[in-house]
Design a protein around this motif. Structure first.
Motif, mmCIF file in Angstrom:
data_model
loop_
_atom_site.group_PDB
_atom_site.id
_atom_site.type_symbol
_atom_site.label_atom_id
_atom_site.label_comp_id
_atom_site.label_asym_id
_atom_site.label_seq_id
_atom_site.Cartn_x
_atom_site.Cartn_y
_atom_site.Cartn_z
ATOM 1 N N HIS A 143 -6.718 31.422 57.431
ATOM 2 C CA HIS A 143 -6.160 32.732 57.756
ATOM 3 C C HIS A 143 -6.046 33.567 56.482
ATOM 4 O O HIS A 143 -5.635 33.054 55.428
ATOM 5 C CB HIS A 143 -4.784 32.568 58.396
ATOM 6 N N PRO A 144 -6.399 34.866 56.519
ATOM 7 C CA PRO A 144 -6.356 35.675 55.288
ATOM 8 C C PRO A 144 -4.966 35.814 54.681
ATOM 9 O O PRO A 144 -4.841 36.031 53.482
ATOM 10 C CB PRO A 144 -6.913 37.033 55.750
ATOM 11 N N LYS A 145 -3.912 35.700 55.489
ATOM 12 C CA LYS A 145 -2.539 35.808 54.976
ATOM 13 C C LYS A 145 -1.805 34.478 55.070
ATOM 14 O O LYS A 145 -0.590 34.434 55.288
ATOM 15 C CB LYS A 145 -1.766 36.875 55.764
ATOM 16 N N HIS A 162 1.231 33.929 52.540
ATOM 17 C CA HIS A 162 2.371 34.780 52.857
ATOM 18 C C HIS A 162 3.073 34.310 54.127
ATOM 19 O O HIS A 162 4.314 34.205 54.177
ATOM 20 C CB HIS A 162 1.897 36.220 53.008
ATOM 21 N N LEU A 163 2.289 34.012 55.178
ATOM 22 C CA LEU A 163 2.887 33.585 56.446
ATOM 23 C C LEU A 163 3.537 32.203 56.323
ATOM 24 O O LEU A 163 4.576 31.941 56.946
ATOM 25 C CB LEU A 163 1.819 33.574 57.540
ATOM 26 N N GLU A 164 2.937 31.328 55.525
ATOM 27 C CA GLU A 164 3.548 30.015 55.321
ATOM 28 C C GLU A 164 4.895 30.147 54.625
ATOM 29 O O GLU A 164 5.865 29.483 54.995
ATOM 30 C CB GLU A 164 2.611 29.129 54.505
ATOM 31 N N GLU A 194 6.894 32.722 54.692
ATOM 32 C CA GLU A 194 7.839 33.297 55.653
ATOM 33 C C GLU A 194 8.345 32.240 56.639
ATOM 34 O O GLU A 194 9.547 32.186 56.955
ATOM 35 C CB GLU A 194 7.163 34.437 56.420
#
Length: 812
Positions: free
Chosen positions: A340-342, A345-347, A349
């Motif tokens: 995933h491209p983000k 960041h998502l991990e 969060e």
């Protein structure tokens, strides 16, 4: 046999600080504060007034007086055993000081385990308020129809058992998670009448966008909160319990009927596309967030409860039991795929949300237990903070069978109290506390303030806080807890003995506040030989293992770090043997050999057990390369919270066979595969039953013979070895020639790679056989199993420059 609350690494410590810090033998102890001796019950002393225990304290080190303290003949002063401070005896303390010196549970075993004194103060039961328990079941609705039916039957059986316990739940709630989180209306209607069949299955379904009750947008939180508040009383079903804590048969049937109707109304997962398990939508963390919000709103979870002892301000214990078939794939706490491209960041969060949720639940004495079944990853490292910080457990099973629901029952029954604070007192002149490992967390600011207030207002021991800098809070209160204390020496010890003391405050489930004081005396020696003879190999092995597992968990089980830790452990065993072995056999080779090879050290009996323990440790799930990270994290999480006996069982397999005269212990070696027609191997979290194939039949199918053998071992385990044990291990049948046999073979020492003479030395049972039969067993073993890259214990010793001589393999 006296229960050993303190398992010291050695019953004697070196007098010289330089020797103690460089001998490579860890100094410290494993403390199991909640053990009890059923044969000789611990004497209880009354809790006087509102004080946090009614003992007499030293004005300098704040330790409690014990039977090891010296009281002057005129009873005017007493000397503290830990720091040597002379304290004045106040008139109000004279009777209590005498009581503390005579009323104790004496755990003396001077020769092997030192001396331990245990005292306990208990509050008056007439003013105690029984801890009310709340059970919330959180189930996965993305299961297939057959798995969900097994789950329904198992949950009803589990509830029927725990409702009959005296410590059973007083409130019950149920929720589910899939693409949405649903809280079901198990409680009564507003009019107080029994809910109808249609209303029982009603619930409030919260879309993923509304599950962020801890975080998320303000408008979404407001809508979720309003819905919860409007139906709060309908979510929690009150269980009417008798004065003794039980329930009537009619009340039990009423509760089970309402739960069964709800479960039957839930539709199992169905998809036209045959969505695989790992892709099904599960908002596991979001549903936990929703349940936590409902718990917070209930008045009973906000009880301030300032009466009683230090540590607990809440007379309620809430258990959330999550039963799922896969990881969180939707909503808060879900982690996308690595492409995933983000992703980063998502991990970040998701992990931040989970840690915040765990802190929220911990403040309210909510324990989260997560049980996974099936062959889908749970993403255990991501969910680990939820169980670690709240005092819960994280277990995985192959199917939704008997073993899973037995684990649910043992998980619910494992608690003996709540809200515990633990403190360690040592001689500040002699020792430092380097590390504390176990189910612990820092002491809250509220408990620190209360300890200061009670210390300044106490009638004895002067002013100051009751808690030292070594104090910690326990995430849960369980019988089998083991807290590892690692020490280092600051200075030489002039006396003949040294002491350390453990204090525990907690509330038992019967509502009584308890203050337990455990004082341990350890002898001091100037002889290195006496010191090494006093070493407890299992306690030392478990201490080293816990330190190692903390390191590899921090490194996320990196292969490089794991290999480095294994090498460091082997080198440490060699250094211990080199420091204390009476004979060191040098290499008589040339100058190159003398300068570049290590001398071979002889392993005497006292160190052979420790070396074998470290060898088995390197072959556990946590250190192997092929195990999944979920298995590794579950293994490490449970290992770090257990006492010596449970940890030793997880590292060193315990083998036995049931013969005509009863159980017979076997060494954990592969020669047992040939010597015995069947035997059991207990690995702590799993139990394997080996059945040798019947050559007359020549089939690997499970028949009546295999089923009867499995049933015999199953019955023996549940009657003699699994009573009160947590977690309940999963039983596996391993027949010769089947795929399951590789699990058992991977934990046994591959003695087939040793010479026949070495095999006879290691396994005493071979030496008692006729030469022809012995050679037949060895030949059959070598021809039946391939040699592996894994070294045998003798090969591992040679690689480490150690020699066992003719020492036999140990039997745990």
């Amino acid at each position: 046999m006296t229960v050993r609350h303190v398992r010291a690494c050695a019953s004697k410590v070196p007098r010289d600080a330089a020797v103690g810090n460089t001998c490579k033998v860890p100094l410290g102890a494993i403390v199991s504060p909640f053990l009890s001796n059923k044969k000789t019950p611990m004497p209880m002393m009354p809790w006087q007034g509102k004080r946090l225990g009614s003992g007499v304290r030293c004005v300098r080190c704040r330790a409690m007086a014990s039977r090891y303290c010296h009281v002057a003949e005129d009873r005017v002063t007493w000397r503290c055993a830990l720091c040597g401070q002379q304290n004045k005896v106040k008139e109000a303390d004279a009777s209590r000081l005498l009581l503390m010196q005579t009323n104790h549970d004496n755990g003396d075993d001077e020769e092997n385990h030192g001396s331990v004194s245990v005292m306990e103060w208990v509050s008056d039961a007439s003013v105690s308020v029984k801890v009310r328990r709340t059970l919330v079941l959180l189930i996965d609705v993305t299961l297939d129809a057959d798995h969900f039916e097994m789950l329904r039957v198992g949950l009803l059986d589990f509830l029927g058992k725990v409702l009959g316990n005296k410590d059973g739940p007083s409130r019950l709630a149920m929720a589910s998670f899939g693409s949405v989180a649903t809280l079901y209306h198990l409680g009564e209607e507003e009019g107080g009448e029994e809910a109808t069949t249609s209303s029982v299955v009603e619930g409030d379904a919260f879309p993923v966008s509304l599950q962020g009750c801890i975080g998320g947008e303000e408008g979404q939180r407001g809508l979720a909160v309003a819905t919860l508040e409007a139906n709060l009383q309908r979510y929690f079903l009150e269980v009417n319990r008798t004065e003794g804590g039980g329930v009537s048969s009619g009340e039990r049937e009423r509760v089970l009927r309402r739960v069964e109707r709800t479960l039957r109304a839930i539709s199992p997962f169905s998809s036209r596309r045959n969505t695989p398990n790992h892709e099904r939508p599960r908002c596991l963390v979001g549903s936990l967030s929703l349940v936590s919000k409902a718990i917070k709103m209930c008045e009973w979870s906000l009880d301030d409860g300032q009466q009683g002892g230090l540590g607990g301000s809440n007379q309620n214990l809430t258990s959330i039991m999550v039963v799922g078939g896969g990881n969180c794939t939707k909503g808060p706490g879900s982690i996308p795929s690595e492409d995933h491209p983000k992703f980063i960041h998502l991990e970040r969060e998701a992990l931040s949300f989970i840690e915040e949720l765990a802190e929220f639940l911990t403040e309210r004495s909510v324990v989260v237990d997560i049980f996974g079944a099936g062959h889908v990853s749970l993403d255990v490292p991501c969910l680990y903070p939820l169980t670690q910080n709240t005092g819960g457990c994280l277990m995985m099973y192959e199917t939704f069978g008997k073993d899973l629901f037995a684990a649910l029952e043992s998980a619910y029954n494992r608690f003996i109290g709540t809200s515990a604070v633990m403190d360690f007192h040592l001689s500040a002149d002699h020792f430092n506390v380097d590390q504390i490992v176990g189910p612990i967390k820092p002491v809250s600011a509220k408990n620190r303030r209360r300890a200061i207030a009670e210390g300044n207002g106490g009638s004895s021991g002067g002013g100051g806080s009751l808690l030292s800098d070594n104090a910690v809070e326990l995430t849960s209160v369980e019988y089998d807890h083991g807290i590892t204390l690692s020490l280092s020496m600051r200075a030489d010890i002039p006396g003949d003995s040294t002491f350390f003391q453990v204090e525990v405050w907690y509330a038992s489930l019967d509502g009584c506040w308890r203050h337990r004081v455990i004082t341990s005396r350890i002898s001091v020696t100037s002889s290195g030989r006496e010191f090494i003879l006093s070493v407890d190999p299992l306690a030392v092995g478990v201490t080293l293992a816990k330190k190692a597992m903390v390191d590899i968990r921090k490194a996320k089980y990196s292969r490089k770090v794991v290999d480095g830790v294994k090498k460091d452990l082997a080198d440490r065993i060699y250094d211990i043997a080199r420091n204390f072995s009476p004979k060191v056999r040098g290499d008589s080779g040339g100058i190159v050999a003398r300068f570049f090879s290590k001398p071979t050290c002889l392993l005497k009996e006292e160190l052979a057990i420790l070396a074998e323990f470290v060898y088995h440790l390197g072959r556990t799930v946590a250190f192997t390369e092929n195990a999944h990270r979920d298995e590794k994290t579950c293994f490490v999480a449970h290992f770090l919270r257990c006492g010596v006996e449970s940890c030793a069982r997880m590292v060193w397999p315990r083998c036995l066979t049931l013969g005509p005269q009863g159980p017979v212990a076997l060494p954990a070696a592969d020669i047992a595969l040939q010597m015995e027609q069947h035997f059991l191997m207990d690995c702590g979290l799993d139990c394997f039953v080996w059945v040798k194939s019947n050559s007359a039949v020549g089939s690997t199918a499970v028949g009546d013979r295999e089923r009867s053998i499995l049933a015999k071992y199953n019955e023996y385990m549940w009657h003699f070895m699994l009573r009160g044990r947590f977690p309940a291990p999963e039983m596996h049948l391993c027949m010769e020639g089947t795929g399951n046999a590789r699990y058992l073979q991977s934990r046994l020492i591959p003695t087939r790679q040793d010479t026949p003479e070495e095999q006879a030395d290691q396994v005493r049972g071979l030496g008692s056989l006729e030469p022809g039969l012995r050679n037949a067993h060895i030949t059959s073993l070598v021809s039946s199993f391939h040699c592996t890259d894994e070294p045998s214990f003798r090969e591992w010793c040679r690689q480490t420059s150690l020699s066992c001589g003719s020492q036999a393999l140990g039997i745990l």
